[in-house]
Design a protein around this motif. Sequence first.
Motif, mmCIF file in Angstrom:
data_model
loop_
_atom_site.group_PDB
_atom_site.id
_atom_site.type_symbol
_atom_site.label_atom_id
_atom_site.label_comp_id
_atom_site.label_asym_id
_atom_site.label_seq_id
_atom_site.Cartn_x
_atom_site.Cartn_y
_atom_site.Cartn_z
ATOM 1 N N GLU A 21 0.811 -1.313 -0.089
ATOM 2 C CA GLU A 21 0.092 -0.039 -0.066
ATOM 3 C C GLU A 21 0.667 1.365 -0.127
ATOM 4 N N ALA A 22 1.962 1.295 0.882
ATOM 5 C CA ALA A 22 2.752 2.520 0.888
ATOM 6 C C ALA A 22 3.305 2.545 -0.422
ATOM 7 N N VAL A 23 4.070 1.349 -0.931
ATOM 8 C CA VAL A 23 4.812 1.580 -2.235
ATOM 9 C C VAL A 23 3.812 2.146 -3.322
ATOM 10 N N THR A 24 2.679 1.695 -3.484
ATOM 11 C CA THR A 24 1.642 1.994 -4.480
ATOM 12 C C THR A 24 1.112 3.632 -4.492
ATOM 13 N N PHE A 25 1.015 3.968 -3.118
ATOM 14 C CA PHE A 25 0.693 5.264 -2.637
ATOM 15 C C PHE A 25 1.683 6.193 -3.309
ATOM 16 N N SER A 26 3.155 5.734 -2.865
ATOM 17 C CA SER A 26 4.437 6.570 -3.046
ATOM 18 C C SER A 26 4.539 6.685 -4.970
ATOM 19 N N ALA A 27 4.344 5.423 -5.344
ATOM 20 C CA ALA A 27 4.519 5.376 -6.794
ATOM 21 C C ALA A 27 3.694 6.564 -7.586
ATOM 22 N N PHE A 28 2.352 6.451 -7.210
ATOM 23 C CA PHE A 28 1.415 7.255 -7.949
ATOM 24 C C PHE A 28 1.206 8.556 -7.246
ATOM 25 N N ARG A 29 1.715 9.136 -6.406
ATOM 26 C CA ARG A 29 1.655 10.413 -5.763
ATOM 27 C C ARG A 29 2.038 11.527 -6.669
ATOM 28 N N GLY A 30 2.901 11.254 -7.451
ATOM 29 C CA GLY A 30 3.048 12.716 -8.486
ATOM 30 C C GLY A 30 2.850 12.206 -9.837
ATOM 31 N N ALA A 31 2.060 11.132 -10.162
ATOM 32 C CA ALA A 31 1.739 10.943 -11.432
ATOM 33 C C ALA A 31 0.737 11.531 -11.857
ATOM 34 N N PRO A 32 0.793 12.139 -13.343
ATOM 35 C CA PRO A 32 -0.554 12.677 -13.889
ATOM 36 C C PRO A 32 -1.416 11.420 -14.287
ATOM 37 N N HIS A 33 -2.608 12.093 -14.636
ATOM 38 C CA HIS A 33 -3.718 11.056 -15.354
ATOM 39 C C HIS A 33 -3.978 10.015 -14.325
ATOM 40 N N THR A 34 -4.395 10.500 -13.044
ATOM 41 C CA THR A 34 -4.535 9.255 -12.131
ATOM 42 C C THR A 34 -5.590 10.055 -11.050
ATOM 43 N N SER A 35 -6.156 9.141 -10.605
ATOM 44 C CA SER A 35 -7.302 9.622 -9.406
ATOM 45 C C SER A 35 -6.624 9.485 -7.986
ATOM 46 N N HIS A 36 -5.394 8.820 -8.128
ATOM 47 C CA HIS A 36 -4.745 8.619 -6.775
ATOM 48 C C HIS A 36 -5.426 7.600 -5.817
ATOM 49 N N THR A 37 -6.087 6.818 -6.510
ATOM 50 C CA THR A 37 -6.835 5.637 -5.686
ATOM 51 C C THR A 37 -6.163 4.175 -6.003
ATOM 52 N N GLU A 38 -4.930 4.239 -6.434
ATOM 53 C CA GLU A 38 -4.506 2.817 -6.645
ATOM 54 C C GLU A 38 -4.246 1.909 -5.657
ATOM 55 N N GLN A 39 -3.891 2.577 -4.385
ATOM 56 C CA GLN A 39 -3.507 1.670 -3.246
ATOM 57 C C GLN A 39 -4.887 1.163 -2.763
ATOM 58 N N GLY A 77 -19.169 -12.806 -22.948
ATOM 59 C CA GLY A 77 -18.846 -13.957 -22.063
ATOM 60 C C GLY A 77 -17.712 -14.571 -22.357
ATOM 61 N N THR A 78 -16.785 -14.161 -23.061
ATOM 62 C CA THR A 78 -15.350 -14.730 -23.264
ATOM 63 C C THR A 78 -14.764 -14.935 -21.709
ATOM 64 N N PRO A 79 -14.290 -16.186 -21.465
ATOM 65 C CA PRO A 79 -13.612 -16.262 -20.017
ATOM 66 C C PRO A 79 -12.399 -15.992 -20.216
ATOM 67 N N GLU A 80 -11.737 -16.177 -19.089
ATOM 68 C CA GLU A 80 -10.062 -16.163 -18.836
ATOM 69 C C GLU A 80 -9.401 -14.846 -19.314
ATOM 70 N N TRP A 81 -9.853 -13.680 -19.011
ATOM 71 C CA TRP A 81 -9.242 -12.375 -19.427
ATOM 72 C C TRP A 81 -9.085 -11.796 -17.964
ATOM 73 N N TYR A 82 -7.857 -11.156 -18.174
ATOM 74 C CA TYR A 82 -7.539 -10.538 -16.880
ATOM 75 C C TYR A 82 -6.992 -9.019 -17.263
ATOM 76 N N GLY A 83 -7.121 -8.177 -16.303
ATOM 77 C CA GLY A 83 -6.660 -6.749 -16.272
ATOM 78 C C GLY A 83 -5.270 -6.855 -15.435
ATOM 79 N N LEU A 84 -4.373 -5.918 -16.148
ATOM 80 C CA LEU A 84 -3.133 -5.799 -15.537
ATOM 81 C C LEU A 84 -3.086 -4.523 -14.882
ATOM 82 N N GLY A 85 -2.732 -4.507 -13.558
ATOM 83 C CA GLY A 85 -2.328 -3.013 -12.954
ATOM 84 C C GLY A 85 -3.129 -2.855 -11.700
ATOM 85 N N PRO A 86 -2.931 -2.213 -10.587
ATOM 86 C CA PRO A 86 -1.629 -1.119 -10.927
ATOM 87 C C PRO A 86 -0.339 -1.682 -11.032
#
Length: 172
Positions: A21-39, A77-86
């Motif tokens: 959680e701390a790494v994720t917060f820190s990684a996105f703290r200054g990032a543009p185009h984010t809502s800063h909710t990744e953690q 209905g296609t199965p076995e697809w995943y989202g990558l991220g954060p």
Amino acid sequence: MNTPRHPTIRPETPDDADVIEAVTFSAFRGAPHTSHTEQHIVRALREAGALAVSLVAECDGELVGHVAASPVTLSDGTPEWYGLGPVSVLPAWQGRGIGSALVQACLARLRERGARGCELVGEPGYYQRFGFRSLPGLILPDVPPKYFMALCWTNERPQARVAFHSAFAATG
């Protein structure tokens, strides 16, 4: 700081959750185009049991990065697809190949578990190196096609609207 040639990539353990959680917060703290909710998203995915893959990167015993993958729903209905991220790397460790190592390891794990494909929302200039492309027929509402990309590991090309796990709406 000396970075090892290859960070140690391993599955997360229950003891890693607060550091992730701390790494994720820190990684996105200054990032543009984010809502800063990744953690919050990672925590909600974990709490929902929806982390299909959750890997950390360690360098010299320090947890410096994390990647998550979770199931997505395709309207056809296609199965076995995943989202990558954060994908998160501490700012002091960015630009050293750690994010790339995490993405490659995560994609390998998804393929090992029989995934048909993987999708993400991200910067094309970064993710195209892994083979991600905008695929005609796959739509993520309210996201420009340029930033919604996928890797398909079968000859089947779904024609569908995509929905990420409800944890992606987490804000706190």
